[in-house]
Design a protein around this motif. Structure first.
Motif, PDB file in Angstrom:
ATOM      1  N   LEU A  97      11.215   5.770  -4.480  1.00 51.52           N
ATOM      2  CA  LEU A  97      10.947   4.622  -3.602  1.00 51.52           C
ATOM      3  C   LEU A  97      10.438   3.397  -4.351  1.00 51.52           C
ATOM      4  CD1 LEU A  97       9.036   6.486  -0.736  1.00 51.52           C
ATOM      5  CD2 LEU A  97      11.476   6.502  -1.267  1.00 51.52           C
ATOM      6  N   ARG A  98      10.436   3.471  -5.676  1.00 49.62           N
ATOM      7  CA  ARG A  98       9.791   2.427  -6.475  1.00 49.62           C
ATOM      8  C   ARG A  98      10.337   1.030  -6.186  1.00 49.62           C
ATOM      9  NH1 ARG A  98      10.497   4.794 -11.066  1.00 49.62           N
ATOM     10  NH2 ARG A  98       8.556   5.994 -10.960  1.00 49.62           N
ATOM     11  N   ASP A  99      11.607   0.914  -5.845  1.00 47.16           N
ATOM     12  CA  ASP A  99      12.229  -0.392  -5.622  1.00 47.16           C
ATOM     13  C   ASP A  99      12.232  -0.817  -4.156  1.00 47.16           C
ATOM     14  OD1 ASP A  99      12.786  -0.661  -8.344  1.00 47.16           O
ATOM     15  OD2 ASP A  99      14.693   0.391  -8.168  1.00 47.16           O
ATOM     16  N   TRP A 100      11.620  -0.064  -3.306  1.00 44.57           N
ATOM     17  CA  TRP A 100      11.551  -0.449  -1.900  1.00 44.57           C
ATOM     18  C   TRP A 100      10.860  -1.804  -1.740  1.00 44.57           C
ATOM     19  CZ3 TRP A 100       9.864   3.698   2.184  1.00 44.57           C
ATOM     20  CH2 TRP A 100      10.894   4.621   2.360  1.00 44.57           C
ATOM     21  N   PRO A 101      11.380  -2.681  -0.888  1.00 45.12           N
ATOM     22  CA  PRO A 101      10.615  -3.881  -0.541  1.00 45.12           C
ATOM     23  C   PRO A 101       9.231  -3.555   0.019  1.00 45.12           C
ATOM     24  CG  PRO A 101      12.894  -4.110   0.174  1.00 45.12           C
ATOM     25  CD  PRO A 101      12.740  -2.696  -0.297  1.00 45.12           C
ATOM     26  N   ALA A 102       9.111  -2.406   0.698  1.00 44.94           N
ATOM     27  CA  ALA A 102       7.816  -2.014   1.267  1.00 44.94           C
ATOM     28  C   ALA A 102       6.759  -1.796   0.202  1.00 44.94           C
ATOM     29  CB  ALA A 102       7.984  -0.737   2.097  1.00 44.94           C
ATOM     30  N   LEU A 103       7.169  -1.603  -1.046  1.00 44.35           N
ATOM     31  CA  LEU A 103       6.222  -1.425  -2.142  1.00 44.35           C
ATOM     32  C   LEU A 103       6.185  -2.632  -3.061  1.00 44.35           C
ATOM     33  CD1 LEU A 103       6.953   2.283  -3.154  1.00 44.35           C
ATOM     34  CD2 LEU A 103       5.320   1.393  -1.487  1.00 44.35           C
ATOM     35  N   ASN A 104       6.932  -3.685  -2.712  1.00 50.24           N
ATOM     36  CA  ASN A 104       7.009  -4.853  -3.592  1.00 50.24           C
ATOM     37  C   ASN A 104       6.789  -6.149  -2.817  1.00 50.24           C
ATOM     38  OD1 ASN A 104       7.922  -3.677  -6.360  1.00 50.24           O
ATOM     39  ND2 ASN A 104       9.229  -2.635  -4.881  1.00 50.24           N
ATOM     40  N   GLU A 105       7.857  -6.871  -2.504  1.00 46.52           N
ATOM     41  CA  GLU A 105       7.687  -8.190  -1.905  1.00 46.52           C
ATOM     42  C   GLU A 105       7.198  -8.148  -0.455  1.00 46.52           C
ATOM     43  OE1 GLU A 105      12.205  -7.306  -1.687  1.00 46.52           O
ATOM     44  OE2 GLU A 105      10.484  -6.893  -3.005  1.00 46.52           O
ATOM     45  N   HIS A 106       7.389  -7.012   0.221  1.00 44.85           N
ATOM     46  CA  HIS A 106       6.869  -6.833   1.578  1.00 44.85           C
ATOM     47  C   HIS A 106       5.904  -5.645   1.583  1.00 44.85           C
ATOM     48  CE1 HIS A 106      10.676  -8.903   3.402  1.00 44.85           C
ATOM     49  NE2 HIS A 106       9.808  -9.759   2.904  1.00 44.85           N
ATOM     50  N   PRO A 107       4.768  -5.782   0.947  1.00 45.07           N
ATOM     51  CA  PRO A 107       3.907  -4.622   0.685  1.00 45.07           C
ATOM     52  C   PRO A 107       3.268  -4.065   1.951  1.00 45.07           C
ATOM     53  CG  PRO A 107       2.773  -6.635   0.063  1.00 45.07           C
ATOM     54  CD  PRO A 107       4.175  -7.041   0.434  1.00 45.07           C
ATOM     55  N   TRP A 108       3.595  -2.829   2.267  1.00 42.02           N
ATOM     56  CA  TRP A 108       2.992  -2.180   3.428  1.00 42.02           C
ATOM     57  C   TRP A 108       1.523  -1.878   3.191  1.00 42.02           C
ATOM     58  CZ3 TRP A 108       6.560   1.695   6.415  1.00 42.02           C
ATOM     59  CH2 TRP A 108       7.714   1.010   6.829  1.00 42.02           C
ATOM     60  N   GLU A 109       1.081  -1.893   1.944  1.00 46.05           N
ATOM     61  CA  GLU A 109      -0.347  -1.738   1.684  1.00 46.05           C
ATOM     62  C   GLU A 109      -1.128  -2.974   2.100  1.00 46.05           C
ATOM     63  OE1 GLU A 109      -2.031   1.159  -1.594  1.00 46.05           O
ATOM     64  OE2 GLU A 109      -0.599  -0.240  -2.453  1.00 46.05           O
ATOM     65  N   SER A 110      -0.434  -4.082   2.313  1.00 48.36           N
ATOM     66  CA  SER A 110      -1.080  -5.283   2.822  1.00 48.36           C
ATOM     67  C   SER A 110      -1.100  -5.209   4.346  1.00 48.36           C
ATOM     68  CB  SER A 110      -0.329  -6.542   2.362  1.00 48.36           C
ATOM     69  OG  SER A 110      -0.771  -7.669   3.078  1.00 48.36           O
ATOM     70  N   LEU A 111      -2.276  -4.982   4.902  1.00 47.48           N
ATOM     71  CA  LEU A 111      -2.373  -4.916   6.354  1.00 47.48           C
ATOM     72  C   LEU A 111      -2.057  -6.270   6.981  1.00 47.48           C
ATOM     73  CD1 LEU A 111      -5.487  -2.613   6.839  1.00 47.48           C
ATOM     74  CD2 LEU A 111      -3.065  -2.014   6.647  1.00 47.48           C
ATOM     75  N   ASN A 112      -2.276  -7.344   6.238  1.00 45.38           N
ATOM     76  CA  ASN A 112      -1.913  -8.663   6.753  1.00 45.38           C
ATOM     77  C   ASN A 112      -0.406  -8.777   6.936  1.00 45.38           C
ATOM     78  OD1 ASN A 112      -4.540  -9.659   6.906  1.00 45.38           O
ATOM     79  ND2 ASN A 112      -4.523 -10.372   4.784  1.00 45.38           N
TER      80      ASN A 112
END
Length: 324
Positions: free
Chosen positions: A158-173
Motif C-alpha cells: 500500500l506504500r503508493d496509496w494516496p491515502a498514505l501520501n498526498e491524501h493522508p488518512w492519518e491527517s484527521l483534518n
C-alpha cells in the motif's frame, strides 16, 4: 413549518420500514429500504424548508443526518437516489453551512513523517501453518493458478496509496474535509462486542474523529470503532485514495465447498468496507457474515499494526471458509 404530528408520523414510518427491513425477504426488503430512503429525504426537505425560514443551522445539520441515515441504514436504493442524496448533502454544506467542498479540499494536509521500518512480525508459537509473505506481488496468473486458495501477505503493497501520501488518512483534518460538516456514521461503542456495555449507535463523524485522535487525553473516553462500514459509499472521495489489487477482479470459480456462490450484484462485483478505530480494539473470533462467507477476501491494513488470526476449514466451530 411541518406540523409536529406529521413529523412524528414520518418518523414512525421510517422506524417501521427499518424494522421490516430486518425481517423481510431480500425482494421485499428492497421495497422497505426504498420507503426508508424516501421518508428520510422528505424529513430532510422539511428541515431545509424550516431552515430557510429560521436560518437555524441545527436544522441544516438535521437534514444532513436524515440523508446519511438513508445511506447507512437503507443503502439509498433506487435510480440515482444515492447520487441525489450526496449532491443534496454537498449543497446543504455549501449553502447553509458555508463549507463548500472546493474550499475544504483546497486546504493543505500534512502527510505523516516517514515511518520507521519495523521488523517482520513473528507468527504465534501455537500456529499450525506459516502464512506466505511476498516482497514482490505475485502475477495475476500465479494468483489464480496457485495462490487463490491460501492466505498470503504483501508487506508494503500500500506504500503508493494516496491515502498514505498526498491524501493522508492519518491527517484527521483531511478526513474531516472530505466529509464536511454534519455527517454521521455508525460506530461500535466498546472494545469488545462480547461485553455487556458494548453497543452501536449513529454518531457525528467529527465527534468520532475527535475520539480516536491520539493527541487528546484518553482518560474516561469510550473506545469507538467504525467497523465493516461502507465508508466509500458515504464519502466517495475516499475511494480515490485506495488502489485495489488486480486479484479482486480475477473472477475465480466458486469454491468446491460452495458451488452455488454468486458474487455481489453491483457493477464491480465487489463489496468495499472500511475499519477505523483506536489501538486496542478487539474483534473476537467470528465468521464474516453474508456474501463474504465463501468469497475472496482482501484485507488491506493502511495505518497502524493489526494482528489477524485465521482458522482453516476444519475449525468447524467458526464455520469460516474464507480465502484471504
Amino acid at each position: 413549518m411541518l406540523p409536529s404530528n406529521e413529523r412524528v408520523a414520518l418518523g414512525e414510518l421510517a422506524q417501521h420500514a427499518h424494522a421490516m427491513m430486518a425481517c423481510s425477504t431480500p425482494e421485499r426488503s428492497r421495497g422497505w429500504r426504498r420507503i426508508y430512503t424516501d421518508t428520510s429525504m422528505v424529513l430532510a426537505f422539511f428541515d431545509l424548508l424550516d431552515y430557510w425560514t429560521t436560518k437555524d443551522t441545527e436544522l441544516a445539520l438535521s437534514a444532513i443526518a436524515h440523508l446519511d441515515h438513508a445511506i447507512v441504514i437503507a443503502g439509498a436504493p433506487g435510480d440515482n437516489r444515492l447520487d441525489l442524496i450526496l449532491d443534496l448533502i454537498e449543497r446543504i454544506q455549501s449553502e447553509c453551512l458555508n463549507s463548500p467542498l472546493e474550499l475544504r479540499m483546497g486546504l493543505s494536509f500534512v502527510a505523516p513523517q516517514e515511518r520507521a521500518v519495523t521488523s517482520t512480525p513473528q507468527g504465534l508459537a501455537t500456529a499450525q501453518c506459516t502464512v506466505l509473505r511476498f516482497d514482490t506481488p505475485p502475477s495475476l496468473s500465479s494468483f489464480v493458478s496457485r495462490l487463490s486458495h491460501q492466505p498470503f501477505v504483501l508487506p508494503g503493497f500500500l506504500r503508493d496509496w494516496p491515502a498514505l501520501n498526498e491524501h493522508p488518512w492519518e491527517s484527521l483534518n483531511y478526513l474531516r474535509a472530505v466529509a464536511g460538516p454534519g455527517r454521521v456514521v455508525p460506530v461500535e461503542v466498546g472494545s469488545d462486542y462480547r461485553s455487556d456495555d458494548w453497543t452501536q449507535k449513529m454518531m457525528p463523524w467529527d465527534e468520532f474523529l475527535d475520539n480516536v485522535d491520539h493527541t487528546f487525553s484518553e482518560e474516561h473516553r469510550p473506545v469507538l470503532y467504525l467497523a465493516q462500514h461502507s465508508l466509500f459509499k458515504q464519502f466517495p472521495a475516499l475511494r480515490d485514495d485506495i488502489i485495489l489489487p488486480d486479484y479482486v477482479y480475477s473472477s475465480l470459480d466458486p469454491p468446491s465447498n460452495y458451488p452455488h456462490y454468486v458474487p455481489p450484484g453491483n457493477e464491480e462485483q465487489l463489496v468495499l468496507n472500511a475499519w477505523l478505530g483506536p489501538g486496542g480494539t478487539i474483534s473476537p473470533p467470528h465468521t464474516v457474515s453474508g456474501i463474504f462467507n465463501e468469497s475472496l477476501d482482501v484485507a488491506q491494513q493502511g495505518i497502524g499494526p493489526i494482528l489477524q488470526l485465521l482458522w482453516c476449514d476444519s475449525a468447524s466451530v467458526l464455520f469460516n471458509r474464507c480465502r484471504v
